[in-house]
Design an enzyme around this catalytic site. Structure first.
Site, PDB file in Angstrom:
ATOM      1  N   ASP A  72      -2.714  -0.553   8.328  1.00 57.55           N
ATOM      2  CA  ASP A  72      -1.964   0.696   8.187  1.00 57.55           C
ATOM      3  C   ASP A  72      -2.814   1.774   7.505  1.00 57.55           C
ATOM      4  O   ASP A  72      -2.344   2.882   7.262  1.00 57.55           O
ATOM      5  CB  ASP A  72      -0.625   0.467   7.461  1.00 57.55           C
ATOM      6  CG  ASP A  72      -0.792  -0.194   6.104  1.00 57.55           C
ATOM      7  OD1 ASP A  72      -1.830  -0.836   5.896  1.00 57.55           O
ATOM      8  OD2 ASP A  72       0.108  -0.084   5.263  1.00 57.55           O
ATOM      9  N   GLU A 203      -0.545   6.594  -4.004  1.00 55.26           N
ATOM     10  CA  GLU A 203       0.461   5.807  -3.283  1.00 55.26           C
ATOM     11  C   GLU A 203       1.650   5.595  -4.199  1.00 55.26           C
ATOM     12  O   GLU A 203       1.512   5.687  -5.433  1.00 55.26           O
ATOM     13  CB  GLU A 203      -0.130   4.452  -2.874  1.00 55.26           C
ATOM     14  CG  GLU A 203      -0.433   3.525  -4.036  1.00 55.26           C
ATOM     15  CD  GLU A 203       0.089   2.104  -3.799  1.00 55.26           C
ATOM     16  OE1 GLU A 203       1.155   1.963  -3.178  1.00 55.26           O
ATOM     17  OE2 GLU A 203      -0.570   1.158  -4.253  1.00 55.26           O
ATOM     18  N   HIS A 414       2.848   7.385   0.764  1.00 54.67           N
ATOM     19  CA  HIS A 414       2.967   5.942   0.962  1.00 54.67           C
ATOM     20  C   HIS A 414       4.090   5.367   0.118  1.00 54.67           C
ATOM     21  O   HIS A 414       3.859   4.526  -0.757  1.00 54.67           O
ATOM     22  CB  HIS A 414       1.620   5.277   0.614  1.00 54.67           C
ATOM     23  CG  HIS A 414       1.441   3.908   1.212  1.00 54.67           C
ATOM     24  ND1 HIS A 414       2.022   2.792   0.693  1.00 54.67           N
ATOM     25  CD2 HIS A 414       0.753   3.495   2.282  1.00 54.67           C
ATOM     26  CE1 HIS A 414       1.680   1.740   1.394  1.00 54.67           C
ATOM     27  NE2 HIS A 414       0.915   2.136   2.387  1.00 54.67           N
TER      28      HIS A 414
END
Lengths: 600, 811
Positions: A72, A203, A414
């Protein structure tokens, strides 16, 4: 004002696939180029037509940076570089460069497995793409071009994962990729300089979670495996080739040793050797304990874990098998699962996330009857467990990183929108900085206030020192006067005299003059004395002088008095001042226009 | 519509309407919409709402819920649009007030939903879905929804702004489907609404272009390009009339950041009748852009002009001059005199690295397109080629002293971007006939790149590609072979030992490609062997990097097909020995795959590879037990060639049987059995990797057809030993299941299966396996993600039953 723009094409308020565009100081950088495993059509890749419609990514992008080898984050890379077309540099760390093609190959296999799949990259494309990769070393500044530089920092998470500092002039951005602030069994914790970037792009997978201790999860895992083995069952652990699998292997190996267990542990054929090879090769990227013990014993050379042959699946008695792929969507793990699913003594432990549509996802949601090919139904009687061993920073970890890097702005990617919202408020409250969380396709613009470095002449500095005051201190900025010379793209601050000399110019004095008419029935000299007394009383702290040549001087301002030929009581006051005393000159002229006080 | 899905739909709707339940991930909702879209396109789509009241209930609950999740709300908007795309459903939804609620955000219970990008996106997507018929258009016009669409044109999300353009283009285009604008405007009140909305859109677009905010101008230009691409006449011309004035002002502003967008608009208009209408002044606009004070704008514009198919000659000539100017200027080549202003304009930008590199690369990549597209009438290709060669020299710092300006462009030295681009162009130029006598100059500079020690790996790869192209046009001459012998091969030998695997690999790939191109030429083959290239390839077989070993295998395989193998049996034997070692011991799969491919290509070739023939049995056995699925597929490909050659089904055949020659066929089958080919096929048939089992199944079916055509049942006399084979267990299971006559579809653990005999006839075995059924099953499902609508719905239902969400993670 200059600004930095950040646009996520993926990972904006989701955990699907990461692809973030950053424009800083006129440079365009792509951070990660991931794919979404939940789709098997065009939607799996980021839509690069938003970057440029003519398909010439090379003209637009200055570089691509890949944070780590998870699909990903890198799965769309060969598609972008070889199919859409990008010839520029791609940066990633050495381990990522080595491991990335293995995972891409792994995924290509699954995809070409699908019928009619044509719009997908080939092995050759993966190789050609990897040839464009420039490897990064930790803490080494790499000059992408004259203006753009990048520097990698250790991120934990998986072998070779890196955070990256991007700098153009005095503007900077940090992108964390996925990171972990607590060390695990084989990797260390993330770390970064106090680099004070303009934006820290972090993230936020576990934005609201304070995770329970990893020890607890490990104990739970071992307990479950042990119980199953004790009752004669088999344990299947679907994993991806590299990463979590190695951590769990170390865990089981140590436990088997301690408990003196005899049940065999197997790992998908061919993968153990390869994984061990990479961990040995990149031993410096593992944690301190592994590095220390490496001299005596390589922790990745397992005594209890053996290579698996598919015929072993039918062997009687307990066993533990690590098999790929990790979402039970194809290949060996699915084949073993089909064989073992009907026995309630067995267990499958899913140590990672499964996308919708995979068998892994279905059984985690509690489905007990699965329709397989040919309409045959598979009854799921074995125990299903989900144990997340993923190595992401939790809320505490993210705050810890902010404290480390001291960013001016924060941008979350994310993660899930709701959780991000919570963390965003917390960050803004605790650190008093702006925190952004753009959705995919949304551009966040942050205005920067870049400092422009200027060279200062030694003479000017000496003169400044001669005036006294504290020594220069970068933490306590102070004003300095001088002449700024901008020549051949260099900036220098020098004394006016030096500037004149260097430029070959002669100095001209510019003076302003004005006349003020005043009714004062005294002689010219008396009027001048009265003016002197008046100014002396008004302008305390200024140098006011009555000079013998019949003038009064206030700083550089000269005052003279003469009478009008027609009316001797009408005095004409001549004022003259240099441009430095412009304000004072204006003040004096307006003061004298009001007349002199009668008491003088 | 599948009945299974329809029976699940009510429960799915209930789950989605309940904000307290756990949501499925957004991919499920997207895939569910895909299913609705497909269903709506079928005849059943018309009646879906009356037959599925749960859908309406779901939408109604969305309109009343105070806690609706933005993801579900966005889904509901898209779904409403999809359902309303059919007139019957549209009427029903309008009667229920659903459309007004959904598409007029002022009515929403939670106004802050609009702040969510996915909701705005859903609103636009829903609207676009709906605008498929006249009633929907009327609804759009009467409710003044265009106001909101135009507002979204400047949305901060790229996706939304882009969707807005699509919706507007769709709307404008739909108004023009049957009538021209004027007559539509006069027909009915509804048509008047259409006309007024269309006019509103046009005025808005003109205003956007005249805005003082650059972001608004940019989005206006993007919108104009999309609308012009999609809408038809006479709307196109009307729109053009509205925007021409502000567009002219923008073109004359010469703002570099707008160039690409203005040019995109001009390019679209140039491909329409607007181009030939003098009053539309498209050509004049292009010329204005071309004569910009910004060299980058001029070059970008020139590149776009030259892509036009019917470009006026004068404009084309001007554009060509502009496009070539950066290249010719830097390399001091002169095409025709330009004014001093023109030169100084370029000089200023070319002497600065920051502007020079994009300018040169833009010019170069467009030159490649230009040269490949059509021959340039009045521009000597040779001049361009020599310029590119000079530029390549400048980039290495090897410019000749006659190039006065070369020193000025020191920033080009070592610039990979320009090097790569120039090498691409030089490669393309090889295709031009006019370049026949430039070969030596071109090869000289390419060799210079190979000689240079610090050239980047990607640049070297481009050099190889360019050399290949130039070699393919070369007429074989003694000089050329001398170059290969004395210059090229020694350099390649050096590169095969480079520290960078990328360089070693590209070099080996290059040797392979060069050999494939030139292997018919005896001089080349001679040079290849005389220079010791073969021994270099042997050494590379033990490279530390798997990719490199694989390329060495491929290059060696190709090289050995160039030799007269009768004379070099020892070489053959050595090669086979090495390749077998790789197949047995190499831990990387790429070299093993390459070995299998090489063996297959050798078997296909007309040359005799005796050394290989002796080891085929080991090759098949090693291939069948390899860890890598692709090695197995390649082994099966080799098996295919082998079967064809022995059973006389193809051009590689070495035996020629008469169809009646059963003894010969039996011998051949026996030979295949001894080689272990049947064992391989049966083993692979039960592999978990689908491509392997599919290929094996296909080959067994081929064999079965052959056997059926040749023998009647039981007459092949060929028996296979099956006990102790790894595949016997699976086969037994399968045969047992078949014998049970599919009494139950359910697979149960612990079912006892009877024993099969130790030996079985090949013919019987193939019949017993029911290969057609196996092939059918394997064709049923092959996705790594099960995407059937039923599976998606089941996943949504099961996810909702979970009490806690599985932690999302990366993979």
């Amino acid at each position: 004002m200059p600004d930095i723009k950040v646009t996520p094409l993926g990972a904006g308020q989701d955990v699907g696939r990461s692809c973030i565009l950053v424009s800083v100081g006129g440079k365009n950088i792509m951070l990660d180029c991931g794919m979404h495993m939940g789709y098997n059509d065009d939607r799996r890749f980021p839509d690069f037509s938003y970057i440029t419609q003519n398909g010439r990514l090379t003209d637009f992008l200055d570089c691509v940076i890949i944070s780590h080898f998870h699909l990903d984050h890198c799965g769309a890379l060969p598609y972008m570089s070889e199919m859409v077309g990008y010839d520029g540099p791609i940066y990633m760390t050495h381990p990522t460069k080595a491991i990335c093609p293995i995972l891409l190959e792994d995924f290509r296999k699954i995809t070409v497995d699908k019928k009619g799949e044509t719009n997908f990259f080939t092995s050759q494309m993966i190789k050609d793409c990897m040839k464009k990769v420039v490897p990064l070393n930790l803490h080494q500044t790499v000059q992408v071009d004259d203006e753009l530089e990048i520097k990698a920092y250790y991120a934990g998470h998986v072998l070779g994962a890196a955070m990256v500092l991007i700098k153009v002039g005095s503007e900077s951005v940090v992108y964390t990729g996925d990171y972990n602030m607590t060390p695990d069994r084989h990797l260390g914790a993330a770390w970064i300089d106090k680099c004070r970037p303009d934006i820290l792009i972090s993230e936020s997978t576990y934005a609201t979670t304070i995770r329970d201790s990893k020890r607890c999860r490990e104990r739970d895992f071992l307990k479950k495996v042990h119980e199953t083995i004790e009752r004669g069952g088999k344990v299947l652990i679907p994993v991806f080739a590299l990463g979590r699998a190695q951590e769990l292997c170390i865990l089981l190996e140590t436990f088997w040793e301690r408990m003196n267990l005899k049940a065999p542990i197997y790992f998908s054929t061919g993968l153990t050797e390869k994984a061990n090879h990479y961990y040995k090769l990149f031993i410096t990227w593992t944690n301190q304990k592994i590095r220390k013990t490496f001299v005596q014993r390589n922790m990745f050379e397992f005594k209890h874990i053996k290579a698996f042959d598919r015929s072993y699946a039918d062997n009687p008695g307990p066993m533990v098998v690590f098999a790929t792929p990790g979402m039970l969507h194809a290949g060996q793990s699915l084949q073993i699962f089909k064989k073992w699913a009907g026995n309630e003594k067995n267990m499958v432990i899913m140590p990672g996330y499964c996308v919708q549509g995979t068998v892994g996802h279905k059984i985690l949601n509690g489905q007990k009857k699965l329709e397989m090919e040919g309409r045959a139904t598979l009854e799921v009687k074995l125990q299903v467990e989900y144990m997340s061993f993923s190595a992401h920073a939790d809320a505490k970890g993210i705050m810890q990183l902010i404290r480390m890097a001291e960013p001016r702005n924060m941008l979350l990617v994310h993660g899930e929108a709701k959780k991000m919202e919570f963390l965003k408020d917390k960050i803004e409250q605790e650190f008093s900085i702006s925190c952004y969380m753009p959705a995919n396709g949304e551009t966040t613009t942050v205005t920067t206030n870049p400092s422009v470095p200027v060279d200062i002449s030694l003479n000017l500095l000496k003169r400044e020192m001669a005036l006294g005051g504290p020594l220069p201190d970068p933490k306590k900025p102070r004003t300095m006067h001088g002449t700024l010379i901008m020549k051949d793209s260099s900036l220098r601050l020098v004394s006016p005299e030096q500037a004149l000399k260097e430029l070959g110019l002669s100095e001209h004095q510019l003076r302003f003059t004005c006349r003020v008419h005043l009714q004062d029935p005294h002689s010219d000299s008396d009027t001048l004395s009265r003016i002197y007394s008046h100014l002396k009383s008004v302008l305390k702290g200024y140098a006011v002088q009555h000079l013998p040549d019949g003038t009064v001087m206030v700083e550089s301002i000269v005052l003279k008095v003469s009478s009008s030929g027609e009316d001797p009581n009408l005095k004409v006051i001549l004022l003259s001042w240099s441009y430095q005393d412009e304000e004072l000159g204006s003040f004096l002229s307006s003061l004298l226009k009001k007349g002199l006080p009668s008491g003088l | 519509m599948e009945s299974d899905c329809l029976s699940l739909l009510p429960s799915v709707c209930k789950v989605l309407a309940n904000p307290k339940l756990l949501l499925p991930d957004d991919t499920s909702l997207e895939k569910l919409l895909d299913w609705f879209r497909e269903s709506m396109s079928q005849s059943y789509g018309k009646h879906i709402i009356p037959h599925q009241p749960s859908l309406l209930q779901f939408l109604l609950s969305v309109t009343t819920s105070q806690e609706m999740d933005p993801t579900v709300f966005s889904f509901a908007l898209k779904l409403t649009g999809l359902l309303a795309s059919k007139e019957d459903s549209f009427n029903l939804l309008e009667e229920k007030g659903m459309l007004q609620y959904m598409f007029e955000p002022d009515n929403w219970h939670k106004l802050d939903l609009w702040k969510n990008a996915s909701v705005r996106c859903g609103w636009l997507q829903g609207l676009w879905n709906m605008l498929q018929h006249q009633q929907a258009m009327d609804f759009f016009c009467k409710r003044d929804l265009v106001k909101l669409v135009l507002y979204l044109q400047n949305d901060k999300s790229l996706f939304i702004a882009s969707l807005t353009n699509q919706v507007l283009a769709h709307f404008l285009n739909s108004t023009m489907l049957s009538n021209d604008f004027e007559s539509v405007a006069q027909n009915s009140p509804a048509s008047t609404d259409w006309a007024s909305v269309t006019t509103k859109v046009m005025i808005h677009m003109a205003k956007s272009l005249a805005s003082e905010e650059q972001a608004v101008v940019l989005s206006g230009l993007r919108q104009l390009a999309v609308v012009l691409t999609q809408c038809r006449e006479p709307l196109k011309e009307m729109l053009w009339t509205h925007v021409l004035e502000p567009l002219e002002l923008l073109a004359n502003l010469h703002d570099g950041s707008l160039t690409q967008h203005i040019m995109a608009v001009l390019q679209v208009s140039a491909r329409s009748p607007l181009f030939i209408k003098p009053e539309c002044r498209v050509e004049a606009l292009m010329e204005a852009m071309l004569c910009s004070r910004n060299a980058n704008t001029s070059v970008q514009c020139a590149a776009l002009i030259l892509q036009l198919e019917n470009c006026p000659e004068t404009l084309e000539r001007k554009a060509t001059n502009v496009l070539l100017h950066p290249l010719l200027f830097v390399t001091s080549c002169s095409l025709q005199p330009h004014g001093p202003d023109y030169d100084s304009l370029f000089e200023e930008q070319l002497t600065q690295r920051i502007s020079c590199v994009p300018l040169i690369t833009q010019s170069l990549s467009s030159i490649a397109d230009l040269v490949c597209k059509s021959p340039l009438d009045d521009i000597p290709v040779r001049l361009i080629t020599l310029s590119v060669i000079s530029l390549l020299r400048i980039c290495l710092g090897h410019h000749s002293t006659t190039l006065q300006k070369a020193g000025t462009y020191s920033h080009l030295i070592g610039c990979c971007k320009v090097q790569r681009c120039s090498l691409d162009v030089l490669g393309s130029l090889a295709a031009c006939k006019e370049n026949a006598d430039t070969v030596h100059e071109a090869l000289a500079v390419l060799l210079l790149y190979l000689q240079c020690p610090d050239v980047h790996a990607t640049v070297l790869k481009k050099t190889h590609q360019a050399i290949l192209k130039w070699f393919s046009i070369c007429s074989p001459s003694t000089d050329l072979w001398k170059t290969v012998h004395h210059d090229l091969f020694p350099l390649l030998k050096k590169h095969v030992c480079d520290g960078r695997w990328e360089v070693r690999d590209s070099t080996l790939e290059f040797i392979m490609q060069l050999t494939a191109t030139l292997k018919g030429n005896s001089k080349y083959v001679e040079a290849l062997h005389d220079c010791g290239m073969v021994s270099v390839l042997f050494t590379s077989l033990s490279d530390v990097e798997g990719y490199v070993r694989a390329s060495a295998v491929a290059a060696l395989g190709e090289t050995l097909t160039t030799t007269d193998l009768q004379l070099s049996t020892s070489l053959q034997e050595e090669a086979v020995k090495h390749l077998l070692t790789i197949l047995t011991e190499d831990t990387d799969s790429f070299p093993r795959r390459a070995v299998m491919k090489v063996f297959t290509s050798w078997l296909k070739s007309t040359l005799v590879f005796t050394a290989l023939d002796h080891t085929l049995s080991s090759v098949l056995s090693l291939g069948s037990s390899d860890f890598d699925w692709e090695v197995k597929v390649h082994t099966l490909e080799l098996a295919d060639v082998l079967m064809d050659s022995l059973l006389n089904c193809c051009p590689y055949s070495i035996h020629t049987f008469q169809s009646s020659d059963r003894t010969g066929i039996k011998q051949a089958l026996n030979e295949l059995m001894v080689l272990g080919l049947f064992d391989l096929l049966l083993k692979c048939l039960f592999e978990c990797d689908r491509p392997v089992s599919e290929k094996a199944c296909a080959l067994l079916l081929k064999l079965q057809t052959f056997m059926r055509e040749t023998f009647s049942a039981g007459h092949s006399d060929l028996t296979l030993e099956i006990s102790g084979c790894s595949w016997s267990e699976e086969m037994l299971q399968r045969c047992y299941k078949k014998q049970q006559g599919n009494e139950s579809n359910c697979m149960k653990n612990g079912d006892q299966v009877p024993d099969l005999p130790k030996k079985v006839g090949l013919f019987e075995l193939l019949e017993l396996l029911d290969l057609e059924d196996m092939q059918y099953i394997s064709s049923l499902s092959s996705d790594h993600v099960i995407n059937s609508p039923q599976s998606i719905m089941e996943d949504i239902l099961f996810a909702a039953q979970q009490s806690e969400e599985n932690v999302v993670d990366c993979y």
